[in-house]
Design a protein around this motif. Structure first.
Motif, PDB file in Angstrom:
ATOM      1  N   GLU A 138       0.350  -1.078  -0.214  1.00 45.03           N
ATOM      2  CA  GLU A 138       0.294  -0.370   0.273  1.00 45.03           C
ATOM      3  C   GLU A 138       0.996   1.431  -0.048  1.00 45.03           C
ATOM      4  O   GLU A 138       0.214   2.173  -0.671  1.00 45.03           O
ATOM      5  CB  GLU A 138      -0.902   0.010   1.041  1.00 45.03           C
ATOM      6  N   ASP A 139       1.908   1.333   1.006  1.00 46.67           N
ATOM      7  CA  ASP A 139       2.795   2.552   0.588  1.00 46.67           C
ATOM      8  C   ASP A 139       3.552   2.982  -0.364  1.00 46.67           C
ATOM      9  O   ASP A 139       3.880   3.859  -0.700  1.00 46.67           O
ATOM     10  CB  ASP A 139       3.728   2.403   1.958  1.00 46.67           C
ATOM     11  N   ALA A 140       3.696   1.600  -1.527  1.00 47.75           N
ATOM     12  CA  ALA A 140       4.607   2.167  -2.255  1.00 47.75           C
ATOM     13  C   ALA A 140       3.475   2.578  -3.712  1.00 47.75           C
ATOM     14  O   ALA A 140       3.901   2.561  -4.368  1.00 47.75           O
ATOM     15  CB  ALA A 140       4.813   0.638  -2.757  1.00 47.75           C
ATOM     16  N   ARG A 141       2.939   2.525  -3.108  1.00 46.51           N
ATOM     17  CA  ARG A 141       1.407   2.721  -4.194  1.00 46.51           C
ATOM     18  C   ARG A 141       1.571   4.296  -4.368  1.00 46.51           C
ATOM     19  O   ARG A 141       1.843   5.403  -3.617  1.00 46.51           O
ATOM     20  CB  ARG A 141       0.005   3.177  -3.542  1.00 46.51           C
ATOM     21  N   THR A 142       1.923   4.372  -5.977  1.00 47.78           N
ATOM     22  CA  THR A 142       1.766   5.514  -6.589  1.00 47.78           C
ATOM     23  C   THR A 142       0.348   6.346  -7.710  1.00 47.78           C
ATOM     24  O   THR A 142      -0.476   5.109  -7.547  1.00 47.78           O
ATOM     25  CB  THR A 142       2.215   6.169  -7.588  1.00 47.78           C
ATOM     26  N   ASP A 143       0.111   7.449  -7.864  1.00 42.65           N
ATOM     27  CA  ASP A 143      -0.336   7.494  -8.612  1.00 42.65           C
ATOM     28  C   ASP A 143      -0.407   7.157 -10.327  1.00 42.65           C
ATOM     29  O   ASP A 143      -1.283   7.139 -11.390  1.00 42.65           O
ATOM     30  CB  ASP A 143      -1.526   9.018  -9.056  1.00 42.65           C
ATOM     31  N   ARG A 144       0.732   6.330 -10.382  1.00 40.19           N
ATOM     32  CA  ARG A 144       0.754   5.570 -11.408  1.00 40.19           C
ATOM     33  C   ARG A 144       0.984   3.662 -11.370  1.00 40.19           C
ATOM     34  O   ARG A 144       1.485   3.168 -12.496  1.00 40.19           O
ATOM     35  CB  ARG A 144       2.477   6.759 -12.418  1.00 40.19           C
ATOM     36  N   THR A 145       0.330   3.627 -10.478  1.00 38.20           N
ATOM     37  CA  THR A 145       0.719   2.504 -10.142  1.00 38.20           C
ATOM     38  C   THR A 145      -0.182   1.420 -11.494  1.00 38.20           C
ATOM     39  O   THR A 145      -1.405   2.284 -10.872  1.00 38.20           O
ATOM     40  CB  THR A 145       0.684   2.110  -8.940  1.00 38.20           C
ATOM     41  N   VAL A 146       0.323   0.651 -12.362  1.00 40.40           N
ATOM     42  CA  VAL A 146      -0.961  -0.340 -13.570  1.00 40.40           C
ATOM     43  C   VAL A 146      -0.447  -1.670 -12.482  1.00 40.40           C
ATOM     44  O   VAL A 146      -1.695  -2.220 -12.973  1.00 40.40           O
ATOM     45  CB  VAL A 146      -0.373  -0.138 -14.288  1.00 40.40           C
ATOM     46  N   ALA A 147       0.830  -2.034 -12.046  1.00 38.64           N
ATOM     47  CA  ALA A 147       0.325  -3.267 -11.354  1.00 38.64           C
ATOM     48  C   ALA A 147       1.004  -4.447  -9.732  1.00 38.64           C
ATOM     49  O   ALA A 147       1.954  -2.812 -10.003  1.00 38.64           O
ATOM     50  CB  ALA A 147       1.173  -4.240 -12.693  1.00 38.64           C
ATOM     51  N   VAL A 148       0.645  -4.769  -9.664  1.00 44.45           N
ATOM     52  CA  VAL A 148       1.034  -5.425  -8.204  1.00 44.45           C
ATOM     53  C   VAL A 148       1.966  -6.697  -8.632  1.00 44.45           C
ATOM     54  O   VAL A 148       0.641  -7.683  -8.440  1.00 44.45           O
ATOM     55  CB  VAL A 148       0.485  -5.351  -6.994  1.00 44.45           C
ATOM     56  N   LEU A 149       2.852  -7.039  -8.445  1.00 42.40           N
ATOM     57  CA  LEU A 149       3.642  -8.671  -8.850  1.00 42.40           C
ATOM     58  C   LEU A 149       4.591  -9.276  -7.892  1.00 42.40           C
ATOM     59  O   LEU A 149       5.004  -8.894  -7.249  1.00 42.40           O
ATOM     60  CB  LEU A 149       3.995  -8.651  -9.816  1.00 42.40           C
ATOM     61  N   VAL A 150       3.444 -10.243  -7.128  1.00 38.22           N
ATOM     62  CA  VAL A 150       4.047 -11.394  -6.376  1.00 38.22           C
ATOM     63  C   VAL A 150       4.757 -12.983  -6.881  1.00 38.22           C
ATOM     64  O   VAL A 150       2.993 -13.353  -8.162  1.00 38.22           O
ATOM     65  CB  VAL A 150       3.059 -10.776  -5.259  1.00 38.22           C
ATOM     66  N   GLU A 151       5.081 -13.289  -6.078  1.00 42.05           N
ATOM     67  CA  GLU A 151       5.892 -14.732  -6.428  1.00 42.05           C
ATOM     68  C   GLU A 151       5.194 -15.510  -4.736  1.00 42.05           C
ATOM     69  O   GLU A 151       5.841 -15.048  -4.136  1.00 42.05           O
ATOM     70  CB  GLU A 151       6.607 -14.575  -6.499  1.00 42.05           C
ATOM     71  N   THR A 152       4.322 -15.989  -4.951  1.00 40.70           N
ATOM     72  CA  THR A 152       4.185 -16.803  -3.453  1.00 40.70           C
ATOM     73  C   THR A 152       3.535 -18.221  -4.113  1.00 40.70           C
ATOM     74  O   THR A 152       2.626 -18.814  -4.258  1.00 40.70           O
ATOM     75  CB  THR A 152       3.134 -16.297  -2.643  1.00 40.70           C
ATOM     76  N   PRO A 153       4.563 -19.285  -2.478  1.00 42.33           N
ATOM     77  CA  PRO A 153       5.321 -18.804  -1.937  1.00 42.33           C
ATOM     78  C   PRO A 153       6.335 -18.312  -2.703  1.00 42.33           C
ATOM     79  O   PRO A 153       6.604 -18.999  -4.092  1.00 42.33           O
ATOM     80  CB  PRO A 153       5.819 -20.474  -1.340  1.00 42.33           C
ATOM     81  N   SER A 154       7.721 -17.772  -2.513  1.00 45.90           N
ATOM     82  CA  SER A 154       7.918 -16.872  -3.031  1.00 45.90           C
ATOM     83  C   SER A 154       9.942 -18.101  -2.949  1.00 45.90           C
ATOM     84  O   SER A 154      10.510 -19.012  -2.417  1.00 45.90           O
ATOM     85  CB  SER A 154       9.054 -15.636  -2.679  1.00 45.90           C
ATOM     86  N   ASN A 155      10.989 -17.650  -4.407  1.00 47.71           N
ATOM     87  CA  ASN A 155      11.852 -18.443  -4.673  1.00 47.71           C
ATOM     88  C   ASN A 155      12.761 -17.678  -4.611  1.00 47.71           C
ATOM     89  O   ASN A 155      13.512 -16.796  -4.613  1.00 47.71           O
ATOM     90  CB  ASN A 155      11.590 -19.010  -6.284  1.00 47.71           C
TER      91      ASN A 155
END
Ligand SMILES: *Cc1c(COP(=O)(O)O)cnc(C)c1O
Length: 389
Positions: A138-155
């Protein structure tokens, strides 16, 4: 556009794994999808064809794979690529210079490298954050944010992201949630049920499951997004050859048989490691001592065969890696055979040293991909490899 056969989504998982996307071949009724080794298709007359023009755009073997994996993830559209990286690169082409992507800080080394060393030069902007905490997203959001990319579980650190919470952050920003589901596979985790918009895989890993090809696939349910990704797939052209598509398709037929065994072996190996090196240094979401075990139980129906352990020093890691006999020292994961690797110098070598250190991918970390062998042979192998440590 390659769309799942509607009826395929009604069947249960194992039936979908075997049959979805595949129909008897029309000429002879062959039950197995042929490998369509062709670059082009003869047209009936000017402007008249059978729906196939040139094989970068469409290939029936590839379509069967795309329909099959889309059905396994429970959505309508699938697009196969020549590698997991080719797939991620094509997904990123949905965006344009100036767009901002929030990316989990612990992702596959090649994903970080693609974003940091290539796509950043085209004006895409990335924030790498600890995705275990939705507030950081949430804190990383800007008005140009178009995607959140996650890997779960992570490598390779086996960190989890709460997919529902990540989807909420993304959707509040009008952005897409993109999930790398390579480790869990649709057998153990269904990201679309938790709000994901695009799911992708390195099919090289569990979906193929036999370590005999390289590939990637993206799945989604939104028709207009699917249309854009199909355009990119054809226009940019990172498509798989038909034989690789066929190998992946052969692999998915047994996904529901392999995954429970990977999971059972993973649990036994993780328990053995936790006893030997301590719970704090053994990363496996199925262990009650894993800090996100409750989330794992809520979000996944099994934990799979990936186990990571921190042995403290490179020398101790080298001791084990040099002595294993059943586990093979190699990059990659998800095959029927057990593999063991050293992320700091192998899969995650492309991450700068200081960044790797902050993440916790230290020189003593080793990653095990538990195959489907007899588990007692795996445990005996580790037992003998640990001698003298
Ligand atoms: C291997 C891997 C990739 C990259 O896929 P390739 O098929 O090697 O290009 C991406 N994400 C994860 C989690 C992986 O393990």
């Amino acid at each position: 556009m390659t769309q799942v056969y509607p009826h395929d989504l009604d069947a249960r998982f194992g039936t979908r794994a075997i049959h979805a996307g595949q129909r008897p071949e029309p000429l002879a009724g062959a039950i197995m999808t042929p490998v369509y080794l062709t670059s082009t298709y003869v047209q009936d007359a000017l402007g008249e064809n059978k729906g196939y023009e040139y094989a970068r755009g469409k290939n029936p073997t590839r379509e069967a794979l795309e329909r099959n994996v889309a059905a396994l993830e429970g959505v309508r559209f699938g697009f196969a690529f020549s590698s997991g990286m080719g797939c991620i690169d094509s997904i990123m082409k949905l965006f344009r210079g100036g767009d901002h992507i929030i990316c989990a800080e612990n992702v596959y080394g090649g994903t970080f490298r693609l974003f940091d060393r290539i796509l950043a030069h085209y004006g895409l902007r990335f924030s790498f954050v600890d995705a275990r905490d939705a507030q950081r997203l949430e804190d990383a959001r800007t008005d140009r944010t178009v995607a959140v990319l996650v890997e779960t579980p992570s490598n390779p650190l086996m960190r989890l992201t709460d997919l529902r919470a990540a989807a909420d952050v993304a959707h509040r920003a009008g952005a897409l949630l993109i999930v790398d589901n390579t480790f869990a596979t649709p057998f153990f985790q269904q990201p679309f049920a938790h709000g994901a918009d695009i799911v992708y895989h390195s099919t090289t890993k569990y979906l193929n499951g036999h370590s005999d090809m390289i590939g990637g696939i993206a799945l989604l349910d939104d028709p207009s997004l699917a249309e854009r990704l199909q355009f990119i797939q054809n226009a940019a052209g990172a498509v798989p050859g038909p034989f690789d598509a066929w190998l992946a398709l052969r692999g998915t037929k047994t996904l529901h048989l392999r995954m429970p065994r990977h999971d059972a072996n993973g649990r036994r190996v993780a328990a053995w490691l936790a006893e030997r090196v301590g719970e704090r240094c053994t990363y496996y979401p199925g262990l009650p001592s894993h800090p996100q075990h409750a989330l794992a139980v809520r979000q996944m129906s099994g934990f799979g065969g990936m186990v990571t352990v921190d042995l403290g020093t490179r020398a101790r890691a080298a001791h084990v890696l040099g002595r294993v006999r059943v586990f093979a020292l190699a990059e990659s994961l998800g095959g029927v055979e057990s593999l063991i690797s050293h992320p700091a110098s192998m899969t995650h070598a492309s991450i700068p040293d200081d960044r790797r250190a902050t993440l916790g991918i230290t020189e003593g970390v080793i990653r095990l991909s538990c195959g489907v062998e007899d588990v007692d042979d795996l445990l005996e192998d580790l037992e003998q490899a640990w001698e003298g440590l």
